[in-house]
Design a protein around this motif. Structure first.
Motif, PDB file in Angstrom:
ATOM      1  N   GLY A 130      32.065  50.858  30.336  1.00  0.00           N
ATOM      2  CA  GLY A 130      32.348  49.310  30.214  1.00  0.00           C
ATOM      3  C   GLY A 130      33.124  48.601  31.506  1.00  0.00           C
ATOM      4  O   GLY A 130      33.127  49.321  32.404  1.00  0.00           O
ATOM      5  N   ILE A 131      33.287  47.281  31.283  1.00  0.00           N
ATOM      6  CA  ILE A 131      33.793  46.481  32.411  1.00  0.00           C
ATOM      7  C   ILE A 131      34.996  45.796  32.135  1.00  0.00           C
ATOM      8  O   ILE A 131      35.593  44.769  32.636  1.00  0.00           O
ATOM      9  N   GLY A 132      35.837  46.475  31.134  1.00  0.00           N
ATOM     10  CA  GLY A 132      37.106  45.964  30.858  1.00  0.00           C
ATOM     11  C   GLY A 132      37.165  45.111  29.977  1.00  0.00           C
ATOM     12  O   GLY A 132      38.254  44.174  29.750  1.00  0.00           O
ATOM     13  N   SER A 133      36.297  45.103  28.961  1.00  0.00           N
ATOM     14  CA  SER A 133      36.319  44.184  27.515  1.00  0.00           C
ATOM     15  C   SER A 133      37.268  44.863  26.751  1.00  0.00           C
ATOM     16  O   SER A 133      37.528  43.950  25.580  1.00  0.00           O
ATOM     17  N   HIS A 134      37.436  45.995  26.704  1.00  0.00           N
ATOM     18  CA  HIS A 134      38.532  46.436  25.473  1.00  0.00           C
ATOM     19  C   HIS A 134      39.851  46.074  25.917  1.00  0.00           C
ATOM     20  O   HIS A 134      40.270  45.483  26.737  1.00  0.00           O
ATOM     21  N   ALA A 135      40.473  45.747  24.663  1.00  0.00           N
ATOM     22  CA  ALA A 135      41.891  45.062  24.588  1.00  0.00           C
ATOM     23  C   ALA A 135      42.784  45.826  25.334  1.00  0.00           C
ATOM     24  O   ALA A 135      43.645  45.273  25.775  1.00  0.00           O
ATOM     25  N   THR A 136      42.855  47.169  25.523  1.00  0.00           N
ATOM     26  CA  THR A 136      43.629  47.801  26.142  1.00  0.00           C
ATOM     27  C   THR A 136      43.727  47.779  27.659  1.00  0.00           C
ATOM     28  O   THR A 136      44.662  47.712  28.301  1.00  0.00           O
ATOM     29  N   THR A 137      42.391  47.487  28.081  1.00  0.00           N
ATOM     30  CA  THR A 137      42.071  47.388  29.557  1.00  0.00           C
ATOM     31  C   THR A 137      42.450  45.875  29.959  1.00  0.00           C
ATOM     32  O   THR A 137      43.197  45.873  31.113  1.00  0.00           O
ATOM     33  N   ARG A 138      42.279  44.984  29.290  1.00  0.00           N
ATOM     34  CA  ARG A 138      42.583  43.553  29.428  1.00  0.00           C
ATOM     35  C   ARG A 138      44.212  43.415  29.561  1.00  0.00           C
ATOM     36  O   ARG A 138      44.818  43.038  30.244  1.00  0.00           O
ATOM     37  N   GLY A 139      45.010  44.146  28.341  1.00  0.00           N
ATOM     38  CA  GLY A 139      46.481  44.110  28.455  1.00  0.00           C
ATOM     39  C   GLY A 139      46.861  44.905  29.731  1.00  0.00           C
ATOM     40  O   GLY A 139      48.006  44.300  30.399  1.00  0.00           O
ATOM     41  N   CYS A 140      46.172  45.961  30.164  1.00  0.00           N
ATOM     42  CA  CYS A 140      46.656  46.721  31.463  1.00  0.00           C
ATOM     43  C   CYS A 140      46.610  45.679  32.685  1.00  0.00           C
ATOM     44  O   CYS A 140      47.504  45.349  33.398  1.00  0.00           O
ATOM     45  N   LEU A 141      45.578  45.070  32.687  1.00  0.00           N
ATOM     46  CA  LEU A 141      45.163  44.128  34.043  1.00  0.00           C
ATOM     47  C   LEU A 141      46.065  42.874  34.016  1.00  0.00           C
ATOM     48  O   LEU A 141      46.741  42.633  34.785  1.00  0.00           O
ATOM     49  N   GLU A 142      46.413  42.305  32.884  1.00  0.00           N
ATOM     50  CA  GLU A 142      47.450  41.274  32.879  1.00  0.00           C
ATOM     51  C   GLU A 142      48.664  41.908  33.001  1.00  0.00           C
ATOM     52  O   GLU A 142      49.512  41.024  33.818  1.00  0.00           O
ATOM     53  N   PHE A 143      49.371  42.898  32.791  1.00  0.00           N
ATOM     54  CA  PHE A 143      50.452  43.277  33.145  1.00  0.00           C
ATOM     55  C   PHE A 143      50.635  43.798  34.504  1.00  0.00           C
ATOM     56  O   PHE A 143      51.706  43.813  34.947  1.00  0.00           O
ATOM     57  N   LEU A 144      49.435  44.449  35.162  1.00  0.00           N
ATOM     58  CA  LEU A 144      49.453  44.696  36.308  1.00  0.00           C
ATOM     59  C   LEU A 144      49.876  43.520  37.260  1.00  0.00           C
ATOM     60  O   LEU A 144      50.575  43.554  38.438  1.00  0.00           O
ATOM     61  N   GLU A 145      49.175  42.539  36.868  1.00  0.00           N
ATOM     62  CA  GLU A 145      49.289  41.198  37.592  1.00  0.00           C
ATOM     63  C   GLU A 145      50.830  40.781  37.524  1.00  0.00           C
ATOM     64  O   GLU A 145      51.512  40.379  38.440  1.00  0.00           O
ATOM     65  N   LYS A 146      51.308  40.724  36.379  1.00  0.00           N
ATOM     66  CA  LYS A 146      52.826  40.456  36.010  1.00  0.00           C
ATOM     67  C   LYS A 146      53.818  41.591  36.789  1.00  0.00           C
ATOM     68  O   LYS A 146      54.752  41.041  37.702  1.00  0.00           O
ATOM     69  N   ALA A 147      53.318  42.546  36.882  1.00  0.00           N
ATOM     70  CA  ALA A 147      54.347  43.581  37.645  1.00  0.00           C
ATOM     71  C   ALA A 147      54.309  43.463  39.022  1.00  0.00           C
ATOM     72  O   ALA A 147      55.318  43.342  39.728  1.00  0.00           O
ATOM     73  N   ALA A 148      53.031  43.132  39.562  1.00  0.00           N
ATOM     74  CA  ALA A 148      52.719  43.155  41.024  1.00  0.00           C
ATOM     75  C   ALA A 148      53.532  41.595  41.546  1.00  0.00           C
ATOM     76  O   ALA A 148      54.116  41.592  42.736  1.00  0.00           O
ATOM     77  N   GLY A 149      53.693  40.711  40.460  1.00  0.00           N
ATOM     78  CA  GLY A 149      54.456  39.441  40.675  1.00  0.00           C
ATOM     79  C   GLY A 149      56.012  39.589  40.903  1.00  0.00           C
ATOM     80  O   GLY A 149      56.775  39.229  41.672  1.00  0.00           O
ATOM     81  N   PHE A 150      56.450  40.652  39.862  1.00  0.00           N
ATOM     82  CA  PHE A 150      57.840  40.977  39.892  1.00  0.00           C
ATOM     83  C   PHE A 150      58.097  41.635  41.244  1.00  0.00           C
ATOM     84  O   PHE A 150      59.438  41.418  41.721  1.00  0.00           O
ATOM     85  N   LEU A 151      57.233  42.462  41.789  1.00  0.00           N
ATOM     86  CA  LEU A 151      57.460  43.217  43.011  1.00  0.00           C
ATOM     87  C   LEU A 151      57.398  42.326  44.299  1.00  0.00           C
ATOM     88  O   LEU A 151      57.631  42.676  45.299  1.00  0.00           O
TER      89      LEU A 151
END
Length: 289
Positions: free
Chosen positions: A129-150
């Motif tokens: 798949g290409i990231g349509s699953h809810a778990t993948t989307r959640g990880c992508l969004e939180f990766l973005e937040k964590a990178a922002g915290f860093l």
């Protein structure tokens, strides 16, 4: 002579989607589409069709037997012609925005013009798949937040159970200096390697089949999109891989399993910063104190 295909349609609940899709990938399906209430998978027709159907039937019955309250997993097979095969599953795959940073697309559908997001191109025909699953989307969004915290520091990251490599690709595009991506599935490693190359980030990612416990490094950011059971089994090792003041993202967790996961990582010195729920699935963002 044109090659014909078998299309398998399985009705399954959210708790069974990952197990069923992984099993069908291992059986050799080059196209698996996860939908809201089930899965479609495609197989080339061959002399082993009868044994293929028996293997699927046995697996579904075994999965049902794990819990007497689990609803029955129904399966339907249909023969489709070669010329209809690509359209049969590709029509479900659409480019999509994820979070504030990403546009995830299959290679045959380019991102829109004037797109200012980071583009991640994933080949869903390779079964992940290409990231349509809810778990993948959640990880992508939180990766973005964590990178922002860093705050764009020169950080290193670890992706546990990389699958298609989509999270490792996202980490590279978010500025991670070095990414370790591990998976114990040879098929996943092959798929991830191809996707990393397609996105031009293979130089940033150390792709490996190594066991988590054998990695002698710690990271500012660790992500694991697995299952709650696997996460709890790896809790000690996951905790050890996160640097003090580092971030840990966990997903593949059903809503009723969240308390057990948060309690376990609380004992390891982690504080829950964010949680995101989509349907039955929850993604968690922790910080290590």
């Amino acid at each position: 002579m044109p090659q014909s295909w078998l299309r398998l349609s399985v009705r399954a609940g959210a708790a069974d989607l990952d197990a069923v899709s992984n099993f069908l990938i291992e059986l050799g399906s080059p196209g698996v589409v996860v939908k809201r209430n089930g899965i479609e998978a495609y197989f080339r027709r061959s002399r082993r069709d009868d044994s293929l159907k028996q293997a699927v039937r046995r697996f579904l019955r075994a999965l049902e037997g794990l819990d007497r309250h689990r609803s029955r997993l129904s399966a339907r097979w249909k023969v489709i012609a070669e010329e209809k095969w690509h359209d049969s599953w590709r029509r479900f795959i659409k480019p999509q925005k994820v979070g504030n940073s990403f546009w995830v697309t299959p290679p045959w559908l380019p991102p829109p013009k004037n797109n200012r997001r980071e583009v991640i191109t994933i080949e869903p025909g390779m079964a992940f798949g290409i990231g349509s699953h809810a778990t993948t989307r959640g990880c992508l969004e939180f990766l973005e937040k964590a990178a922002g915290f860093l705050r764009s520091k020169d950080f290193a990251a670890l992706d546990v159970g990389t699958g298609s490599g989509i999270l490792a690709i996202a980490l590279a595009k978010l500025g991670a200096r070095t990414i370790w991506a591990i998976d114990n599935d040879p098929v996943a490693l092959k798929v991830a390697r191809e996707n990393l190359s397609f996105n031009g980030v293979e130089q940033n990612v150390h792709l490996s089949g190594a066991e988590l416990r054998r990695i002698g490094k710690s990271f500012s950011l660790v992500v694991a999109n697995l299952t709650a059971e696997t996460i709890l089994g790896l809790a000690d090792a996951l905790a050890q891989k996160v640097k003090p003041q580092g971030f840990l993202i966990l997903s593949g967790i059903l809503h009723e399993q969240v308390r057990a996961v948060t309690r376990r990582f609380g004992t390891e010195g982690f504080v829950l910063l964010r949680r995101k729920r989509e349907k039955e699935w929850v993604t968690l963002l922790f910080k290590r104190q």
